[in-house]
Design a protein around this motif. Sequence first.
Motif, PDB file in Angstrom:
ATOM      1  N   HIS A   1       3.299  -5.858  12.510  1.00  0.00           N
ATOM      2  CA  HIS A   1       2.640  -4.876  13.084  1.00  0.00           C
ATOM      3  C   HIS A   1       1.827  -4.277  11.637  1.00  0.00           C
ATOM      4  N   PHE A   2       0.637  -3.869  10.226  1.00  0.00           N
ATOM      5  CA  PHE A   2       0.953  -3.560   9.252  1.00  0.00           C
ATOM      6  C   PHE A   2       0.030  -2.087   9.083  1.00  0.00           C
ATOM      7  N   TYR A   3      -0.219  -1.861   8.204  1.00  0.00           N
ATOM      8  CA  TYR A   3      -1.063  -0.359   7.281  1.00  0.00           C
ATOM      9  C   TYR A   3      -2.314  -1.074   6.889  1.00  0.00           C
ATOM     10  N   LEU A   4      -3.214  -0.786   6.832  1.00  0.00           N
ATOM     11  CA  LEU A   4      -3.534  -0.458   6.074  1.00  0.00           C
ATOM     12  C   LEU A   4      -4.009   0.535   5.161  1.00  0.00           C
ATOM     13  N   LEU A   5      -3.446   0.621   3.251  1.00  0.00           N
ATOM     14  CA  LEU A   5      -3.272   1.556   2.784  1.00  0.00           C
ATOM     15  C   LEU A   5      -4.456   1.849   1.864  1.00  0.00           C
ATOM     16  N   ARG A   6      -5.178   1.007   1.852  1.00  0.00           N
ATOM     17  CA  ARG A   6      -6.081   1.150   0.937  1.00  0.00           C
ATOM     18  C   ARG A   6      -7.746  -0.115   1.794  1.00  0.00           C
ATOM     19  N   SER A   7      -9.170   0.675   1.898  1.00  0.00           N
ATOM     20  CA  SER A   7      -9.933   0.429   2.785  1.00  0.00           C
ATOM     21  C   SER A   7     -10.875   0.689   1.784  1.00  0.00           C
ATOM     22  N   ARG A  33       5.793  -5.755   7.332  1.00  0.00           N
ATOM     23  CA  ARG A  33       7.169  -5.706   6.786  1.00  0.00           C
ATOM     24  C   ARG A  33       7.824  -6.262   5.661  1.00  0.00           C
ATOM     25  N   ALA A  34       7.135  -7.893   5.505  1.00  0.00           N
ATOM     26  CA  ALA A  34       7.849  -8.341   5.002  1.00  0.00           C
ATOM     27  C   ALA A  34       6.967  -8.524   3.127  1.00  0.00           C
ATOM     28  N   PHE A  35       5.336  -8.435   3.546  1.00  0.00           N
ATOM     29  CA  PHE A  35       4.746  -8.798   2.051  1.00  0.00           C
ATOM     30  C   PHE A  35       3.908  -7.902   2.609  1.00  0.00           C
ATOM     31  N   THR A  36       2.503  -7.364   0.977  1.00  0.00           N
ATOM     32  CA  THR A  36       2.107  -6.570   0.664  1.00  0.00           C
ATOM     33  C   THR A  36       0.785  -7.568   0.243  1.00  0.00           C
ATOM     34  N   ILE A  37       0.096  -7.333   0.390  1.00  0.00           N
ATOM     35  CA  ILE A  37      -1.349  -8.444   0.935  1.00  0.00           C
ATOM     36  C   ILE A  37      -2.239  -7.085   0.037  1.00  0.00           C
ATOM     37  N   VAL A  38      -2.773  -8.149  -1.228  1.00  0.00           N
ATOM     38  CA  VAL A  38      -3.760  -7.309  -1.682  1.00  0.00           C
ATOM     39  C   VAL A  38      -5.433  -8.093  -2.161  1.00  0.00           C
ATOM     40  N   CYS A  39      -6.587  -7.642  -1.316  1.00  0.00           N
ATOM     41  CA  CYS A  39      -7.270  -8.696  -1.133  1.00  0.00           C
ATOM     42  C   CYS A  39      -8.811  -7.869  -1.338  1.00  0.00           C
ATOM     43  N   LEU A  40      -9.470  -8.543  -2.156  1.00  0.00           N
ATOM     44  CA  LEU A  40     -10.574  -8.466  -2.722  1.00  0.00           C
ATOM     45  C   LEU A  40     -11.625  -8.953  -2.169  1.00  0.00           C
ATOM     46  N   ASP A  56     -19.755 -15.882  -0.367  1.00  0.00           N
ATOM     47  CA  ASP A  56     -18.706 -14.843  -0.356  1.00  0.00           C
ATOM     48  C   ASP A  56     -17.281 -15.152  -0.811  1.00  0.00           C
ATOM     49  N   ILE A  57     -16.370 -15.004  -1.915  1.00  0.00           N
ATOM     50  CA  ILE A  57     -15.476 -14.657  -2.581  1.00  0.00           C
ATOM     51  C   ILE A  57     -14.256 -14.141  -2.109  1.00  0.00           C
ATOM     52  N   ALA A  58     -13.239 -14.676  -1.415  1.00  0.00           N
ATOM     53  CA  ALA A  58     -12.239 -13.318  -1.318  1.00  0.00           C
ATOM     54  C   ALA A  58     -10.728 -14.013  -2.267  1.00  0.00           C
ATOM     55  N   ILE A  59     -10.051 -12.947  -2.797  1.00  0.00           N
ATOM     56  CA  ILE A  59      -8.872 -13.294  -3.951  1.00  0.00           C
ATOM     57  C   ILE A  59      -7.845 -11.692  -2.661  1.00  0.00           C
ATOM     58  N   THR A  60      -7.239 -13.461  -2.865  1.00  0.00           N
ATOM     59  CA  THR A  60      -6.250 -12.552  -1.593  1.00  0.00           C
ATOM     60  C   THR A  60      -4.532 -12.610  -2.899  1.00  0.00           C
ATOM     61  N   ILE A  61      -3.712 -12.117  -3.357  1.00  0.00           N
ATOM     62  CA  ILE A  61      -2.494 -11.641  -3.364  1.00  0.00           C
ATOM     63  C   ILE A  61      -1.338 -11.341  -2.792  1.00  0.00           C
ATOM     64  N   HIS A  62      -0.354 -12.436  -2.648  1.00  0.00           N
ATOM     65  CA  HIS A  62       0.835 -11.732  -1.192  1.00  0.00           C
ATOM     66  C   HIS A  62       1.949 -11.825  -2.183  1.00  0.00           C
TER      67      HIS A  62
END
Length: 384
Positions: A1-7, A33-40, A56-62
């Motif tokens: 399960h996951f939650y989309l906190l911001r889009s 449950r285990a991580f928060t993912i920030v993706c730009l 197209d470029i993706a920057i992701t922080i776990h």
Amino acid sequence: HFYLLRSQHRLKRMNLVRDSAAWYSWELIIRTRAFTIVCLLLRRQYIPPLCDCAQDIAITIHCPVDYWTQYEMQVLLSARVIADSVSPVSDTSIYRELVQAKLDGLRFDEDGIEWVRNHQKMHTKWRDEAKRFLRTILNIFIQGRSQAFPADMLRDRKYLVSATQGEEWEEIELIDNLDDYFERMREAGDGLDWSGDIEVMLRVKNRWLARLARYFAWAVDGGLLGHHFTLEAMIEQMPTLEDDTQVKHALMFMLHVRNTTPPYSWKRQDLEKLLQEQRETQENEILAFNDRVMQQIISAEYLRKIYGRQKDSEYFKCLAFILGSAAGTNLKAYICRLFMEMRVGAVGAGDRTDKDANVVAVPALLHLVQSGGVYLATFASAAL
């Protein structure tokens, strides 16, 4: 399960090497449950030297949930700094002569034309022809005493968007006969005087005419006069005219319904007759048209008014037919939203049954679920 906190959209800052390309950014924050993912997500578009490609470029922080709870702002700022500092190794100058050739060949889409105009101050050589076409339409409304458009729009250059000093506007002549004008423009493109294979040249000329119609539609829909004259305003004011034949003809040219197989011929019939003919022959896979114009026709309820309020089922069948055509993703998604909002088959005198409308609408949506990809399948499922 996951939650989309911001889009949400985010404006990219910093331009470390004075990159002339356009940058777009989207920010996502996803919580599991285990991580928060920030993706730009970044898109670098209109990349020099030819302004015809994108990256197209993706920057992701776990980060673990506990760490995110304590250092949320630091993590978010780190991701944003990384995104803002992304840039090419060096700046490349734009080949203006080649970009101008692409402009004159109408090889840019509507967004591309606006970007080149706003950032490079370049225009296609067909701008004067677009102004002539627009002035002809505008003159019909002014002569018909439409209150929506002031008479000085034909004379005052102040209404033009991005007008250059001394640019002609009032001096441009009107079009006497639209049919003759369209035939002349079919032959007017660069390189169309080649005397080769007749069938090949017919295909080339028809595809050129389709690009010209798309450019004229952009010009009419605020490209030249901004909010003072748009496709929506034009369509809404058409019922005020005693004779709207020429405006309808101009609208059908901009819509430019055509075959997707050679020779890509433009169909000149009225929209109602054309849709009726295609629905009866079940040839809905071979048509293409200008999505921008079709969406305005639908949103302004012009298509619905053709059939009247007592024939909702016929109207919904036309929408279902468009779903099965070669229309683009955005237009099909828009039609799915209409199916979500409206009740199919309103009962009225002389109207067909709800079942008749559902027989066409449901198969079209099911086909979209199976073949439209994840994005369109989501919209079609919601509509069902």
